[in-house]
Scaffold this active site. Structure first.
Site, short mmCIF file in Angstrom:
data_model
loop_
_atom_site.label_atom_id
_atom_site.label_comp_id
_atom_site.label_asym_id
_atom_site.label_seq_id
_atom_site.Cartn_x
_atom_site.Cartn_y
_atom_site.Cartn_z
N LYS A 149 0.98 -1.26 0.11
CA LYS A 149 -0.10 -0.12 0.03
C LYS A 149 0.99 1.27 -0.13
CE LYS A 149 -3.72 1.83 2.87
NZ LYS A 149 -4.71 1.41 4.02
N SER B 251 -9.25 1.55 2.77
CA SER B 251 -8.14 2.12 1.82
C SER B 251 -7.33 1.51 1.34
CB SER B 251 -7.70 3.33 2.84
OG SER B 251 -6.93 2.86 4.02
N SER C 116 -9.63 -1.16 6.48
CA SER C 116 -9.24 -0.88 5.37
C SER C 116 -8.24 -1.94 4.70
CB SER C 116 -8.27 0.38 5.41
OG SER C 116 -9.10 1.53 5.47
C1 LIG Z 1 -19.95 13.83 11.28
C2 LIG Z 1 -19.01 12.74 11.20
C3 LIG Z 1 -18.05 12.68 10.13
C4 LIG Z 1 -17.39 11.46 9.75
C5 LIG Z 1 -16.35 11.85 8.69
C6 LIG Z 1 -15.85 10.46 8.27
C7 LIG Z 1 -14.69 10.09 9.12
C8 LIG Z 1 -13.99 9.04 9.17
C9 LIG Z 1 -14.25 7.97 8.19
C10 LIG Z 1 -13.70 6.85 8.53
C11 LIG Z 1 -13.98 5.73 7.61
C12 LIG Z 1 -13.07 4.59 8.16
C13 LIG Z 1 -12.78 3.87 6.75
C14 LIG Z 1 -11.80 2.85 6.85
C15 LIG Z 1 -10.42 3.71 6.78
C16 LIG Z 1 -9.11 2.88 7.13
O1 LIG Z 1 -9.25 1.68 7.76
N1 LIG Z 1 -7.97 3.43 6.88
C17 LIG Z 1 -6.75 2.89 7.14
C18 LIG Z 1 -5.72 3.72 7.53
O2 LIG Z 1 -4.61 2.98 8.04
#
Ligand SMILES: CCCCCC/C=C\CCCCCCCC(=O)NCCO
Length: 588
Positions: A139, A214, A238
Site C-alpha cells: 500500500k 483504504s 481498510s
Molecule cells: C460527522 C462525522 C463525520 C465523519 C466523517 C468520516 C470520518 C471518518 C471516516 C472513517 C471511515 C474509516 C474507513 C476505513 C479507513 C481505514 O481503515 N483506513 C486505514 C488507515 O490506515
C-alpha cells in the site's frame, strides 16, 4: 446594530474572498505537481514493462500461473530465479493496472534486489530465507526508502521516505521483494479508492464499482491477479473491506503484533482506535504461510521496536484439534447488511458446524454507541487534522460529502443534530459524534475501555473462541457511495475499537467458481434470489438504507466475504477458522 451586522458581513465576505483566492493559487500549483507525477508514472510503467519484457512470454506465463505455495517451492529449489519472479510480476501487475489503475509506482530496484538474491543463492553457504524471491506489493502509505507515501495528498508528492520501516526491513530479510506501491483514497479515511494525484482505482469485477479502501489498490491488484501477496493498513476496515469487495482474503491483526516504529498513520495521535498493517492475498492459505514466517521471526521486529512484544506464531493454537465455540451474528443492530452478506455468514456457519464446531448466536452490544465513540475517537480533534491537510490540497470529489461534514463546526452539527434526529435518527447519531471538548473525549475513551471489558466478558460467559459476522453492509458499491454512507463501517470498525484480530475472506459458492474458472462471472438463481430479497425485503427506512439498496441493485456476480474476529494475540484462531471455511468451500 445594523452597522455591526454590515461590518460582520463585510468581514466574512473579505475572509471568503481571500480564502477563494488562496485556494485557487494552491490548486494551480498542485495541478502542475499532478501532471508531473502522472508523467513520471507513465515513464515508470514503461521501464517496468521493459524489465518484464526481458523474460520470454512462455516462461512468464508458466511462472505467472504458479500459486504462492508453488512459486515459493520453485524459488527454494532454484528452478525459478528471483529475477524471473520479479519480471513476471511486473508484467502481471501492469496488466492488472491497465484494468484497474491500481499501481502508483513500480519499485524498479526490485530487479536489482532479485539479482543480488540470485547471486547469493549461488554460494554453497547461503541459506535461503523462507519467502525467498516472492514479489510483494505494498500500500502506498507504507514507508519504503526512496519512495513517496502521499496518502493521496498532492502536497506530499516528491517527499520520499528516507528509510524503510522496520516491517519492510523484516519482509526483505525474509526474502520478499517489494515490487510496487498501490493506490489509496485521499487521507486513508474512506473505504473507496480515489485521490487527485493518481485518480480512481476500480473493482476488477466491475469498473463502475469501487475496489474498496483504504487498501483498495492492493485489493484491485491482487483481485486482478497482479500480485500474490501485499500489505495493507486498517483503522476501520481498510484491509477487510477491499478484500470483501474484490474477492480476496486478508487479516488485520491486533495492534501490538507488528512493530510500528518508522511507520506512518492516517491520523497520528489517536489512541484506542487501533490500526494495524495486515497481509492481503488470493487465499487464506497464503496469509497463514506469510504470518507463520513473519511471526515465527518476530524477534527481528521486537528487537528494533520494544513496543512490539515478542509474541511468536502460535502453531498449537492454529493446528489445535480442539473444536471451537463460535459466536455469530448477521445483523449488528446498527446497519442491516444486504441479503447476500447475511447468507454468506449463514453458509459459513453451516460449514463450521459440519466440521464439528459449535456455532451459537452472539449479539454485539450497543452498536449505536460504538459508532459514536468510533467517530469521536478517530476524528478526536473534530476532524481538524485531516481538514487542515485537505484545505491545502486539491480535494477529491468522491469524498466531498464527508469533507463537508468535517467543515461544519462541531457546535453547529450538535444544534442541527436534534431536529435531524427526528427525521433521520442515525444521521443524528453521526452529527453528535464529533468531539465537542476534552471532557467529552475523555468520557468516550472511558466508555471504550469499559466496552472492551464488557465485550470480552460476554465472549467469556459463552466460552467463545471467535466471532463470525458480515464483512460489511453491502457488496462493492459505486465510487461515491462510501463517503455518503460512512456509517457503513460498523462491522469492521468495531474490531479496531476492540483491537481484535479480524480477518475476512471470500465465502460462498462464488469462490468455487472463481477458483475453478478464474474471471468467470457467475449468474445463478442464488444470486438472483439475493437481489429479489433485496428488492422485496431490504429496509428503506432512511437515506442510508435507500442509498445502500440502490447501490446493491445490479451487483449480481460481485464477491461476498465474511469476517472472523478474536481478541488480541489470538489471530491464529481467526486464521484457523477462516482456513477451515476455505477448505470446506474449495476443497483445498
Ligand atoms: C460527522 C462525522 C463525520 C465523519 C466523517 C468520516 C470520518 C471518518 C471516516 C472513517 C471511515 C474509516 C474507513 C476505513 C479507513 C481505514 O481503515 N483506513 C486505514 C488507515 O490506515
Amino acid at each position: 446594530m445594523l452597522f455591526y451586522v454590515v461590518l460582520l458581513l463585510l468581514g466574512a465576505g473579505a475572509y471568503y474572498y481571500h480564502f477563494r483566492i488562496n485556494r485557487k493559487k494552491i490548486i494551480e500549483r498542485l495541478e502542475k505537481v499532478v501532471q508531473r507525477k502522472r508523467d513520471d508514472l507513465l515513464k515508470n510503467i514503461e521501464e517496468a514493462r521493459r524489465i518484464s519484457d526481458k523474460l520470454d512470454s512462455k516462461r512468464r506465463d508458466y511462472i505467472g500461473n504458479l500459486d504462492f505455495e508453488q512459486l515459493k517451492k520453485e524459488l527454494q529449489k532454484g528452478s525459478v530465479t528471483c529475477v524471473e519472479a520479479v519480471r513476471t510480476y511486473f508484467h502481471k501487475a501492469i496488466l492488472a493496472h491497465e484494468k484497474t489503475n491500481a499501481v502508483t509506482c513500480f519499485i524498479l530496484e526490485a530487479e536489482q534486489q532479485a539479482e543480488e538474491l540470485d547471486e547469493k543463492a549461488k554460494l554453497a553457504s547461503f541459506v535461503k530465507p523462507p519467502m525467498f524471491g516472492i514479489p510483494l506489493s505494498l500500500k502506498e502509505c507504507l514507508k519504503v526508502k526512496g519512495y513517496d507515501t502521499t496518502r493521496g495528498f498532492v502536497q506530499d508528492a516528491y517527499r520520499p521516505s528516507t528509510e524503510d520501516s522496520i516491517q519492510i526491513e523484516h519482509y526483505k530479510k525474509l526474502g520478499l521483494i517489494p515490487f510496487c506501491q498501490t493506490n489509496v483514497p485521499q487521507s486513508l479515511l474512506s473505504y473507496n479508492c480515489s485521490n487527485p494525484l493518481f485518480g480512481t482505482t476500480t473493482n476488477p469485477f466491475d469498473s463502475t464499482r469501487t475496489c474498496g479502501g483504504s487498501s483498495g489498490g492492493e485489493g484491485a491488484l491482487i483481485g486482478a491477479k497482479g500480485s500474490l501477496i501485499g500489505i495493507g493498513t486498517d483503522v476501520g476496515g481498510s484491509v477487510r473491506i477491499p478484500c470483501h469487495f474484490t474477492g480476496i482474503a486478508g487479516i488485520k491483526p491486533s495492534k501490538m503484533r507488528f512493530a510500528h516504529r518508522g511507520g506512518g498513520a492516517s491520523v497520528p495521535g489517536k489512541p484506542l482506535i487501533d490500526a494495524n498493517d495486515g497481509p492481503m492475498a488470493q487465499d487464506v492459505k497464503t496469509n497463514v504461510e506469510f504470518l507463520r514466517n513473519v511471526w515465527g521471526d518476530i524477534d527481528f521486529q521486537s528487537d528494533r521496536d520494544p513496543y512490539c512484544p515478542p509474541v511468536h506464531w502460535n502453531e498449537s493454537l492454529y493446528s489445535s484439534e480442539k473444536k471451537l465455540r463460535i459466536g455469530y451474528y448477521i445483523d449488528d443492530g446498527w446497519f442491516t447488511p444486504t441479503p447476500a452478506l447475511q447468507r454468506a455468514v449463514l453458509e459459513s456457519k453451516k460449514h463450521l458446524e459440519n466440521a464439528g464446531h459449535t456455532v451459537i448466536p452472539f449479539h454485539p452490544p450497543r452498536l449505536t454507541d460504538v459508532i459514536q465513540w468510533y467517530f469521536r475517537a478517530v476524528c478526536l480533534d473534530g476532524g481538524q487534522y485531516v481538514l487542515n491537510k485537505l484545505l491545502k490540497d486539491i480535494i477529491e470529489p468522491t469524498i466531498h460529502f464527508q469533507v463537508t461534514l468535517w467543515m461544519v463546526p462541531t457546535w453547529v452539527q450538535r444544534i442541527f443534530s436534534y431536529p435531524v434526529s427526528l427525521v433521520f435518527p442515525r444521521m443524528g447519531v453521526l452529527m453528535k459524534s464529533l468531539t465537542r471538548d476534552t471532557f467529552e473525549l475523555r468520557e468516550a475513551y472511558a466508555e471504550i475501555e469499559a466496552y472492551r471489558e464488557e465485550y470480552v466478558g460476554l465472549m467469556m460467559k459463552d466460552n467463545l473462541d471467535v466471532i463470525l459476522c458480515p464483512a460489511s453492509i453491502m457488496p462493492a458499491p459505486q465510487h461515491d457511495i462510501p463517503s455518503k454512507v460512512v456509517s457503513g463501517v460498523s462491522y469492521t470498525c468495531l474490531y479496531n475499537l476492540l483491537d481484535f484480530g479480524a480477518g475476512q475472506f471470500l465465502s460462498d459458492f462464488f469462490q468455487r467458481i472463481f477458483i475453478v474458472f478464474p474471471g468467470v462471472v457467475p449468474v445463478t438463481t442464488v444470486n438472483k434470489s439475493d437481489e429479489e430479497k433485496l428488492i422485496n425485503e431490504y429496509p428503506e427506512t432512511d437515506k442510508w438504507y435507500q442509498i445502500t439498496k440502490k447501490a446493491t441493485i445490479g451487483s449480481i456476480g460481485m464477491p461476498i466475504g465474511v469476517q472472523v474476529a478474536a481478541p488480541p494475540f489470538r489471530e491464529e484462531a481467526v486464521l484457523r477458522t477462516m482456513r477451515e471455511i476455505e477448505i470446506a468451500i474449495t476443497g483445498k
